[in-house]
Design an enzyme around this catalytic site. Structure first.
Site, PDB file in Angstrom:
ATOM      1  N   TYR A  28       0.840  -1.201   0.000  1.00 31.02           N
ATOM      2  CA  TYR A  28       0.000   0.000   0.000  1.00 31.02           C
ATOM      3  C   TYR A  28       0.875   1.252   0.000  1.00 31.02           C
ATOM      4  O   TYR A  28       1.861   1.314   0.729  1.00 31.02           O
ATOM      5  CB  TYR A  28      -0.858   0.041   1.274  1.00 31.02           C
ATOM      6  CG  TYR A  28      -1.858  -1.081   1.415  1.00 31.02           C
ATOM      7  CD1 TYR A  28      -2.258  -1.834   0.321  1.00 31.02           C
ATOM      8  CD2 TYR A  28      -2.420  -1.368   2.654  1.00 31.02           C
ATOM      9  CE1 TYR A  28      -3.181  -2.845   0.470  1.00 31.02           C
ATOM     10  CE2 TYR A  28      -3.343  -2.392   2.805  1.00 31.02           C
ATOM     11  CZ  TYR A  28      -3.721  -3.134   1.712  1.00 31.02           C
ATOM     12  OH  TYR A  28      -4.637  -4.130   1.851  1.00 31.02           O
ATOM     13  N   GLU A  38     -18.891   2.882  22.227  1.00 26.01           N
ATOM     14  CA  GLU A  38     -19.818   2.944  21.084  1.00 26.01           C
ATOM     15  C   GLU A  38     -20.338   4.353  20.792  1.00 26.01           C
ATOM     16  O   GLU A  38     -21.006   4.559  19.779  1.00 26.01           O
ATOM     17  CB  GLU A  38     -20.973   1.961  21.300  1.00 26.01           C
ATOM     18  CG  GLU A  38     -20.524   0.513  21.100  1.00 26.01           C
ATOM     19  CD  GLU A  38     -21.613  -0.490  21.380  1.00 26.01           C
ATOM     20  OE1 GLU A  38     -22.368  -0.272  22.342  1.00 26.01           O
ATOM     21  OE2 GLU A  38     -21.708  -1.479  20.639  1.00 26.01           O
TER      22      GLU A  38
END
Ligand code: ZN
Ligand code: ZN
Length: 396
Positions: free
Chosen positions: A307, A381
């Site tokens: 990458y 979360e």
């Protein structure tokens, strides 16, 4: 269930949120978390993604790079096309968390947070679809397979991701365990490194461990090669330029008293700057091909470009930073330190200007402190809601 688990579960109960979609985003993430799929196997995940996007009225293309999904949301007003990327793959890690939505598949786990990215991007699609009449331009959602080392983004590009329409810019987020929940980090310029790999073979001449004069010992030569490789960074690269050469695998022989015929060395090479990258490849090659000759052995070298570096466009990042500030406040938008980790969103950002940002997921109070790819990795979360809000703000 042990007491600790109960406490953690209470702490992780879906937060009481004041917007209706927020419960959905948590439920979605937990569902993906419970059903992890590895790169190019994201059949269930991409099925849910495609179904949801279709239900929202997006134009959907499935089976891109095997399990990738592209969804196009056309706004009512003229404007640019923006690409939003989410990765969907899990990792071959055995989860050690205890809550109800832990991985239901042995040996697979969403240990990098791509479950959160998929849930967030679906929520962004939903929020924008609801505002389609006032949306200027279009948003192209890229749900990619196989980010973890298998190059899913590259294959999606080969299969037409960036054509028809071609995005004007591209955005992606990653939940980040090193960043406190509530904060977002970005920065113009380099964000993540390019990641190359090499394999070297030192071919000597095997023989009896007690009669070394009749052999060409590849173990001794490989040891010197490993040390010499470290001089590439310390002696050939500007000390102010980030660079890493790590030998992660050395393999030779099968028992203690036999000199083997050959030794194998494998490593990873990380950098940001193209000149540094080229210098590291050249020096690694010279050392591996030339040093063994001094000892009468032969060195074979194979270098694979991985990458590229993830580079944020300055102009797009400035616009995105302002949008992020509107969501979490200027004091909570920080600049990150570039990391030597790598990310295949870089392949998109090589072709389209864009911005990659980190959304904080760390919270010591709920034990969300473990690094990415760890068997107890987890996030606060609240990062889901913040991520979705941040992405929507950046898109408007
Ligand atoms: Zn990862
Ligand atoms: Zn990741």
């Amino acid at each position: 269930m042990c007491a600790d688990t109960a406490t953690l579960k209470e702490k992780f109960a879906a937060p009481s949120l004041d917007l209706p979609w927020e419960t959905d985003i948590v439920a979605l993430r937990r569902d993906f978390h419970a059903h992890p799929e590895l790169g190019y196997e994201e059949v269930r995940t991409s099925g849910i993604v495609a179904e949801r996007l279709r239900a929202l009225g997006l134009e959907v293309r499935e089976g891109v790079a095997e399990t990738g999904v592209i969804g196009l949301l056309q706004g009512a007003l003229p404007g640019p096309c923006v690409l939003v990327r989410a990765d969907m793959d899990a990792l071959p890690v055995e989860e050690k968390n205890e809550w109800e939505w832990r991985s239901g598949t042995q040996g697979k786990m969403h240990a990098c947070g791509h479950d959160a990215h998929t849930a967030t991007a679906l929520t962004v699609a939903r929020l924008l679809a609801e505002q389609k009449d006032t949306l200027a331009g279009s948003v192209k959602f890229m749900f990619q397979p196989a980010e973890e080392g298998l190059g899913g983004a590259g294959r999606m590009i080969e299969e037409g991701l960036l054509e028809d329409p071609r995005p004007d810019y591209a955005l992606a987020l990653h939940v980040w365990s090193d960043l406190e929940a509530g904060k977002i980090a970005t920065k113009p310029g380099p964000a993540m490194a390019c990641a190359d790999r090499f394999e070297a073979r030192i071919i000597g001449k095997g023989g009896h461990g007690a009669i070394p004069q009749q052999t060409i010992d590849p173990v001794v030569i490989a040891s010197q090669v490993v040390l010499a490789l470290q001089t590439t960074v310390s002696r050939n690269i500007d000390p102010l330029q980030p660079a890493v050469v790590t030998v992660g695998k050395v393999w030779a022989g099968s028992t203690f008293n036999v000199i083997p015929n050959e030794a194998v060395i494998e490593g990873t090479v990380r950098s940001f700057d193209p000149t540094v990258r080229a210098t590291l490849e050249r020096r690694c090659r010279e050392i591996i091909e030339e040093l063994p000759k001094v000892f009468g052995a032969r060195g074979e070298f194979d270098y694979e470009w991985g990458y590229p570096a993830t580079i944020n466009d300055a102009r797009v990042t400035e616009i995105v930073q302002r949008a992020l500030q509107s969501v979490v406040g200027a004091e909570n938008v920080v600049e990150f330190q570039p990391t030597m980790g790598a990310e295949d969103m870089s392949l998109v950002l090589e072709k389209i200007p864009g911005c990659y940002f980190f959304v904080g997921g760390r919270n010591e109070a709920i034990d969300a402190v473990y690094p990415h790819h760890h068997e107890k990795f987890n996030i606060d979360e609240r990062a889901l809601e913040i991520g979705a809000r941040a992405m929507v703000a950046a898109l408007k």
